[in-house]
Design a protein around this motif. Structure first.
Motif, short mmCIF file in Angstrom:
data_model
loop_
_atom_site.label_atom_id
_atom_site.label_comp_id
_atom_site.label_asym_id
_atom_site.label_seq_id
_atom_site.Cartn_x
_atom_site.Cartn_y
_atom_site.Cartn_z
N GLN A 44 25.29 -36.73 -7.03
CA GLN A 44 26.38 -36.20 -7.86
C GLN A 44 27.76 -36.64 -7.37
OE1 GLN A 44 25.43 -34.76 -10.66
NE2 GLN A 44 23.33 -35.04 -9.92
N MET A 45 27.79 -37.37 -6.28
CA MET A 45 29.08 -37.80 -5.75
C MET A 45 29.64 -38.94 -6.58
SD MET A 45 28.44 -37.58 -1.64
CE MET A 45 28.08 -36.00 -0.89
N GLN A 46 30.95 -39.00 -6.67
CA GLN A 46 31.59 -40.04 -7.47
C GLN A 46 31.25 -41.42 -6.94
OE1 GLN A 46 35.83 -39.56 -7.83
NE2 GLN A 46 36.01 -41.06 -9.46
N LYS A 47 31.25 -41.55 -5.63
CA LYS A 47 30.86 -42.81 -5.01
C LYS A 47 29.81 -42.52 -3.94
CE LYS A 47 35.24 -45.27 -5.72
NZ LYS A 47 36.36 -46.01 -5.06
N PRO A 48 28.55 -42.44 -4.34
CA PRO A 48 27.49 -42.13 -3.37
C PRO A 48 27.41 -43.20 -2.29
CG PRO A 48 26.68 -41.97 -5.64
CD PRO A 48 28.03 -42.63 -5.70
N PRO A 49 27.26 -42.79 -1.03
CA PRO A 49 27.14 -43.78 0.05
C PRO A 49 25.88 -44.61 -0.11
CG PRO A 49 26.58 -41.58 0.84
CD PRO A 49 27.13 -41.41 -0.55
N LYS A 50 25.98 -45.86 0.25
CA LYS A 50 24.84 -46.78 0.11
C LYS A 50 24.17 -47.05 1.45
CE LYS A 50 25.65 -47.37 -4.30
NZ LYS A 50 24.74 -46.78 -5.32
N ARG A 51 24.98 -47.37 2.45
CA ARG A 51 24.40 -47.71 3.75
C ARG A 51 24.02 -46.44 4.51
NH1 ARG A 51 28.39 -51.03 7.18
NH2 ARG A 51 29.70 -49.22 6.66
N LEU A 52 23.01 -46.54 5.34
CA LEU A 52 22.56 -45.37 6.09
C LEU A 52 23.67 -44.80 6.96
CD1 LEU A 52 20.41 -43.38 6.99
CD2 LEU A 52 19.64 -45.07 8.67
N ILE A 53 24.44 -45.65 7.61
CA ILE A 53 25.50 -45.17 8.49
C ILE A 53 26.52 -44.35 7.71
CG2 ILE A 53 26.92 -47.26 8.29
CD1 ILE A 53 27.58 -46.91 11.28
N ASP A 54 26.78 -44.74 6.46
CA ASP A 54 27.71 -43.98 5.62
C ASP A 54 27.07 -42.70 5.11
OD1 ASP A 54 29.68 -45.97 5.90
OD2 ASP A 54 28.81 -47.14 4.26
N LYS A 55 25.77 -42.74 4.83
CA LYS A 55 25.05 -41.52 4.41
C LYS A 55 25.09 -40.48 5.52
CE LYS A 55 21.85 -43.75 1.19
NZ LYS A 55 20.43 -44.06 0.88
N VAL A 56 24.92 -40.92 6.75
CA VAL A 56 24.94 -39.99 7.88
C VAL A 56 26.31 -39.35 8.02
CG1 VAL A 56 24.69 -39.76 10.37
CG2 VAL A 56 23.09 -41.19 9.09
N GLN A 57 27.37 -40.15 7.92
CA GLN A 57 28.71 -39.60 8.06
C GLN A 57 29.02 -38.63 6.91
OE1 GLN A 57 30.48 -40.08 10.81
NE2 GLN A 57 28.71 -41.28 11.47
N THR A 58 28.56 -38.94 5.71
CA THR A 58 28.75 -38.04 4.58
C THR A 58 27.96 -36.75 4.77
OG1 THR A 58 29.08 -39.94 3.12
CG2 THR A 58 28.62 -37.84 2.07
N ALA A 59 26.74 -36.89 5.29
CA ALA A 59 25.91 -35.71 5.54
C ALA A 59 26.56 -34.78 6.55
CB ALA A 59 24.52 -36.14 6.03
N LYS A 60 27.24 -35.34 7.52
CA LYS A 60 27.91 -34.51 8.52
C LYS A 60 28.98 -33.62 7.87
CE LYS A 60 27.26 -37.56 12.52
NZ LYS A 60 27.91 -38.44 13.51
N LEU A 61 29.57 -34.11 6.80
CA LEU A 61 30.62 -33.34 6.11
C LEU A 61 30.02 -32.30 5.16
CD1 LEU A 61 33.13 -36.18 5.18
CD2 LEU A 61 33.43 -34.43 6.93
N TYR A 62 29.01 -32.70 4.40
CA TYR A 62 28.50 -31.83 3.33
C TYR A 62 27.17 -31.16 3.65
CZ TYR A 62 32.08 -34.16 0.56
OH TYR A 62 33.28 -34.63 0.08
N TYR A 63 26.43 -31.73 4.59
CA TYR A 63 25.12 -31.18 4.98
C TYR A 63 25.01 -31.18 6.50
CZ TYR A 63 24.25 -32.53 0.10
OH TYR A 63 24.32 -32.71 -1.26
N PRO A 64 25.88 -30.44 7.19
CA PRO A 64 25.94 -30.52 8.66
C PRO A 64 24.60 -30.16 9.31
CG PRO A 64 27.18 -28.63 7.83
CD PRO A 64 26.82 -29.45 6.64
N PHE A 65 24.33 -30.80 10.42
CA PHE A 65 23.02 -30.67 11.05
C PHE A 65 23.11 -30.72 12.56
CE2 PHE A 65 23.91 -35.10 9.95
CZ PHE A 65 23.74 -35.75 11.17
N ASP A 66 22.09 -30.16 13.19
CA ASP A 66 21.88 -30.35 14.63
C ASP A 66 21.02 -31.59 14.88
OD1 ASP A 66 23.19 -27.88 15.49
OD2 ASP A 66 21.47 -26.86 14.59
N ILE A 67 20.01 -31.75 14.03
CA ILE A 67 19.19 -32.97 14.10
C ILE A 67 19.01 -33.51 12.69
CG2 ILE A 67 18.01 -32.26 16.21
CD1 ILE A 67 15.58 -31.58 14.53
N LEU A 68 18.72 -34.80 12.62
CA LEU A 68 18.64 -35.50 11.34
C LEU A 68 17.27 -36.14 11.18
CD1 LEU A 68 20.25 -36.71 8.85
CD2 LEU A 68 20.70 -38.69 10.33
#
Length: 212
Positions: A44-68
């Motif tokens: 649903q994001m306007q510009k969904p991340p494509k690369r895994l490294i960008d997905k992880v950084q986005t997840a830290k903002l919107y889906y924070p985690f202790d482990i991934l």
């Protein structure tokens, strides 16, 4: 006792069913560890991340985690591809994230891990009294199944007993999720090399988390 928060990044939204398997493993291996997981849905994001490294950084903002958890399909019955996928994931991560990341690489795809419970398939298909044969692969041959997704879908349609328009309206994606929900014991998967690799990674990362 800590509460472990984890996030799953997967190939597609249908692979969110892996959350059920992750939770089962965590509860079985660490019964005293409270845990809560979420699927990182970037669609649903306007510009969904494509690369895994960008997905992880986005997840830290919107889906924070202790482990991934990062899911990749092996897309082959060749078990050597599991190690290759692990290396690919590690190479795409920031160094600081490698130690908190667990790879999930089923052979050949996620549906392989759902072909273990006849009763769960019957319940998911809405026909618990189905009397026909549910021809699941043996555990010995499970990782050799070349089309696990097609097999699972066909079994669900057959077991449902639906015909014609009712079969056409059968929501197969929702039903696959119900299969995962209805499997109470995933321990048979511990006979599979890919699942063993997943749980070894899980134990390594969670043990380190508990030590910190």
């Amino acid at each position: 006792m800590k509460e472990l928060k984890y996030t799953l990044i997967a190939d597609g939204s249908s692979d969110s069913v892996l959350l059920k398997i992750i939770k089962w493993s965590l509860d079985d291996l660490y019964p005293r560890l409270s845990n809560e997981g979420i699927f990182a849905d970037f669609r649903q994001m306007q510009k969904p991340p494509k690369r895994l490294i960008d997905k992880v950084q986005t997840a830290k903002l919107y889906y924070p985690f202790d482990i991934l958890f990062v899911h990749r399909d092996a897309e082959s019955t060749n078990s050597r591809l599991v190690a290759q996928r692990y290396q690919e994931v590690s190479s795409e991560l920031d160094e600081d994230d490698i130690d908190k990341t667990i790879c999930i690489v089923p052979i050949k795809m996620m549906e392989t891990w759902l072909l273990i419970d006849e009763d769960a398939i019957k319940r998911a298909a809405g026909n618990r009294n189905y009397r026909g044969n549910v021809n699941l692969p043996s555990l010995r041959n499970l990782e050799r199944e070349s089309q696990p997704k097609e097999l699972l879908h066909n079994l669900l349609r057959e077991v449902s007993g639906r015909k014609g328009r009712n079969l056409k309206n059968f929501n197969i994606d929702k039903t696959v999720h119900l299969v995962a929900e209805n499997i109470e014991d995933y321990s048979p998967l511990r006979n599979l090399a890919a699942f063993q690799a997943f749980e070894e990674g899980l134990k390594r990362v969670v043990d380190k988390y508990l030590e910190d």
